[in-house]
Each structure stands twice: as C-alpha cells, then as structure tokens.
Write a protein that holds these residues in place. Structure first.
Motif, short mmCIF file in Angstrom:
data_model
loop_
_atom_site.label_atom_id
_atom_site.label_comp_id
_atom_site.label_asym_id
_atom_site.label_seq_id
_atom_site.Cartn_x
_atom_site.Cartn_y
_atom_site.Cartn_z
N GLY A 365 0.80 -1.22 0.00
CA GLY A 365 0.00 0.00 0.00
C GLY A 365 0.83 1.26 0.00
N LEU A 460 -4.93 9.55 1.07
CA LEU A 460 -5.90 8.57 1.59
C LEU A 460 -6.70 7.95 0.45
CD1 LEU A 460 -7.21 10.38 4.81
CD2 LEU A 460 -5.83 8.29 4.70
N TRP A 463 -4.40 5.57 -1.59
CA TRP A 463 -4.06 4.38 -0.81
C TRP A 463 -5.29 3.48 -0.60
CZ3 TRP A 463 -5.75 3.19 4.29
CH2 TRP A 463 -5.13 2.05 4.85
N GLY A 464 -6.40 4.06 -0.16
CA GLY A 464 -7.58 3.26 0.16
C GLY A 464 -8.25 2.65 -1.06
N THR A 468 -8.95 -1.68 -3.88
CA THR A 468 -10.10 -2.28 -4.56
C THR A 468 -9.77 -2.80 -5.96
OG1 THR A 468 -10.84 -0.18 -5.55
CG2 THR A 468 -11.59 -0.67 -3.30
#
Length: 477
Positions: A365, A460, A463-464, A468
């Motif tokens: 990540g 954010l 990364w987040g 997916t």
C-alpha cells in the motif's frame, strides 16, 4: 499596478502569509519551465553515463527520441487552443454573464466559481482556465456584491489546480489511451489503457467528486469577509470585457470569412462523423480517442464563433498560450528516450535502476503514498502533466508491474498528485493571471491553503481505493 501591491505583506496571517511568502520566493527564484526541462535532459544524460552508458549511446538516444512525441505535442497544444477558442466565443460569453448573476452572496459566488471551474476542467483544462477567469471577472463587475477579487481568482484556477487530470483532457490518460502517441519503449511496459481503465473507473469518478466538494468548501470558508475584502475596484483592476466589433468584408474575396455557412456545414459534417463513430464503435473506444476529442472541440469553437473570421481571430489570440508545450515536449521526449534506451552496466538503463528503487520503497500500500509525494514534489520543478508523465512513466509503471499494482489506477494516482503543484507553482497560473490582471502572490495565499488540505486527502484516496483493484497485465496492440 494594483492597490494590493502597496499593502504591507505583514497584514496577512497564518497559512495565507506562509503561502504568499512562498509565492514571492517562487516569483523571484523560479526560472522559466523551459530551463527546468533543459536542465532535466542534462541531468538524465549525466546519470546515464554514471550508470555506464557511453557518451555516444546517450547522444544517440537523445537525438533519436527528440521527435518521438511530435503527434502528442501537437495534440496537447490543440487542447489549449480549442479550450481558449470555445471559452471566448459569443454564446459562451453570454452564458458566463447569465451564470454570473446566479450567486446571492460573496461566499456563494466564490464557491460557485470554484465549482464551475472544476466541472468545466473535467471536459477541457484549457477551457476551464479561460472560462473560470471570465466568470470571475463577470461576477466582480456586479455592483450588488462586494466579493474579494483575489479569492475569486483563486477559485477560478481550481479546475486546473484540483481535478483537471481526472477528466477528459488528462494528458497522461489521453497518452495511455492512444497507441500511436505512446513511445515504443513505454508501450512495451504499459500497453494501451483506455478510459475504462483510468478516468471512467468508479474509483476515479468518486475521487473527482470528493476533491470537487472539498475544493468548493475550502474556497467558501477561506474567503475574506468584512474589512478584509479586496474588491477588483479597490485593486484598480479594469473589468471592461466588451467584445471587439465584428467587422465587415472590405473586398469580395473576404465575404466567405464573414459568412456562417461554412462553419455550419463543417459542424454538420463533424456531427455526422461523431454519430457514426458512436453507432459503429464501442463507447470507450470513441471516448478515449484524443484525435476525435480535439476534432469535436475545434469544430465546436468554429460553430460557436459563427464566422471563419471571428474563429481565426480567436485562434490567433490562443496560439501564444501553446508556446510552452511546443518547445518543451521535445525535450521531455528526449529525456524519456535517454532514461529508457541508453544502456549502461549489464545492459541496464537509468529507468531500470530507478524502478528498482521505487519498487523497494513502494511495495504494498505504500506504493501509492510514495508515488503521490514524489509526483507532487517533481511537479514543482516540471510543471507539465504530459511531459512529466513521459519522464515518470517508464520506471513508475515498471515498478507497478513488479509489485502487481493496477496500471490504470497507477495512472490515476499520478493524475491526482500531478495537479497539486499547480496550486503553488505559478507556471500554469500565468495565462489566467494575465486575464484577471493579478499577480501570483495575490491568489497563492488561497491556492496554497487548498494544496495543504488536498494533499492528505489525495494520499488517503489513492491508498484506500487502490486496495479495490487487481493487477491486469498490459495489453500491447
């Protein structure tokens, strides 16, 4: 000279004062972006020789790659030109005047400008730059509103400073979707990535929506109030935007130049072609076509101006804004060629060496976090989305492949981070600042605040949402 030039810098407080000091430093010490591009070529050449490449190999890759981006250079120049031409057409000017009457208060006016600038930038960043500037001037002309002109200018720039690279004119996404525009060495690493893998993913669209909302909120709540407001009138800015007279033909040969017949006929031909494209080809194939996109915008500008003479006059005014692209992109192409083709020790290139470092630092990540920070920092020195992508792409995309990162999302990580430096580097502000009759230090106090608050949000999101995706191998035609 505006009245604000005489105002002591110490009157600014907090983040605005820090950002204005930064703007003052960059105005004084930053050379022209062409110098950065030229220095970049020399630096990459030196690194290639340190890596073991011979001077002959470096010189050969430099000369051999210099014109690799001829088509893409013209295409990017046309993005600027078509955006300017459409934005300055009479129908769009009337639309801007109508829109300028919608806001009911100073804060809502600034938020309104920021929102429209962001939305228009999703279509064309050149259009957003001119459209936003003209809208800010139109609102500033209103006698019933006392709006801070600096905050209006900053809001008008936020399309280019926030989400433009997530839209249809994204240089990196357009390049990766057009096989003929991708240098062969890069094509072997990335393959072709149509918009369905980049800007049309739900993750990218969600990111754009989040960033637009944040941009508008910051613009509204950072706007000066009360005695702190500096209107255009107080800053002695001339807001007269009366169009020049249309003129009349002076000889028979000029009559077609002042007739609307040719624009409408060419517009109908373009419409027929576009309908046939959508009927006969997949939607993403048509939407991802940079040449098709530019054709539609160019013919739209012709039709909106009404006559060939008005259109040609608008084109003449737009051409100077393309100069930076035309002279810088060949240097970026040469830089990319030296990075990927000048082989040194054990047949390795500088691009390969950097990709190894990137892979080691950005595994898992952390890849997204490292890429965001690196791209934002490099963007302070190389203010060109398409040109900088050609420098970064060979080792960034190779690293993404090595760690199994989705290639389309890697492009979008770059796109989100690439827009950030525009908020504090004056390079892309200059055309709009000339239109607004402002200086960079007048608006960077506001755009610098946007930069500081956008950075953690983008980290954010990258990364987040990266979690997916799954890796898909490149598709090489």
């Amino acid at each position: 000279m505006s009245a604000v030039d005489h105002e002591p810098e110490a009157t600014e407080r907090g983040l605005a004062r820090v950002a204005q000091k930064l703007a003052g430093w960059t105005e004084k010490w930053f050379p022209d972006a062409y110098i950065f591009a030229a220095v970049g070529v020399v630096l990459v050449a030196v690194l290639a020789m340190i890596n073991g490449a011979s001077p002959v190999a470096v010189a050969q890759s430099f000369g051999g790659g210099f014109w690799d981006l001829t088509a893409f250079t013209l295409q990017m120049a046309m993005v600027v030109l078509t955006g300017y031409v459409v934005a300055t057409s009479p129908p769009v000017a009337k639309l801007i005047e109508w829109l300028a009457r919608r806001p009911n208060g100073p804060r809502s006016a600034i938020a309104f400008v920021a929102l429209l600038a962001c939305l228009v930038s999703m279509l064309n960043w050149g259009l957003s730059l001119v459209f936003g500037g003209l809208l800010a001037r139109a609102i500033a002309r209103r006698k019933d509103l006392a709006v801070d002109y600096r905050a209006l200018g900053a809001a008008a720039f936020m399309g280019l400073g926030s989400v433009w690279a997530l839209g249809l004119s994204s240089s990196a996404a357009q390049l990766q979707a057009t096989a003929s525009s991708i240098p062969e060495s890069l094509l072997q690493i990335t393959g072709v990535l149509d918009f369905g893998k980049t800007i049309f993913t739900w993750q990218s669209l969600l990111s754009a929506a989040v960033l637009i909302v944040i941009t508008v909120i910051i613009a509204a709540f950072s706007a000066p109030r009360g005695a702190a407001i500096r209107t255009a009138e107080q800053m002695q800015v001339d807001l007269n935007d009366e169009p020049e007279p249309a003129g009349k033909p002076t000889r028979p040969g000029e009559r077609p130049e002042y007739s609307p017949i040719l624009p409408w006929l060419l517009g109908l031909l373009t419409l027929g072609w576009l309908i046939n494209e959508f009927v006969s080809k997949p939607f993403l194939t048509v939407a991802s076509s940079l040449n098709g996109y530019l054709l539609v915008f160019l013919m739209l500008g012709l039709v909106l101006h009404g006559t060939p003479r008005r259109f040609l006059d608008a084109v003449a005014k737009a051409v100077p804004a393309t100069a930076g692209i035309l002279i810088q992109f060949p240097l970026y192409a040469a830089m990319g060629a030296v990075l990927t083709e000048a082989e040194g020790f054990n047949g390795t290139t500088v691009s390969h060496r950097v990709s190894e470092i990137f892979t080691a630092l950005g595994g898992g990540g952390w890849f997204a976090v490292v890429l965001v920070i690196y791209t934002a920092l490099l963007g302070l020195l190389v203010p060109s989305g398409g040109g900088k992508w050609l420098v970064e792409a060979p080792y960034v995309m190779q690293s993404a492949t090595d760690i199994g990162m989705n290639l389309g999302w890697t492009v979008q990580i770059y796109n989100m981070a690439e827009a950030l430096p525009n908020m504090i580097n004056p390079f892309f502000m200059l055309p709009m600042l000339a239109l607004l009759h402002l200086r960079a230090r007048d608006i960077v106090g506001f755009t610098g605040l946007q930069f500081m608050l956008h950075l953690p949000v983008i980290i954010l999101l990258c990364w987040g949402l990266g979690m997916t995706f799954t890796y898909e191998p490149p598709v090489i035609p």
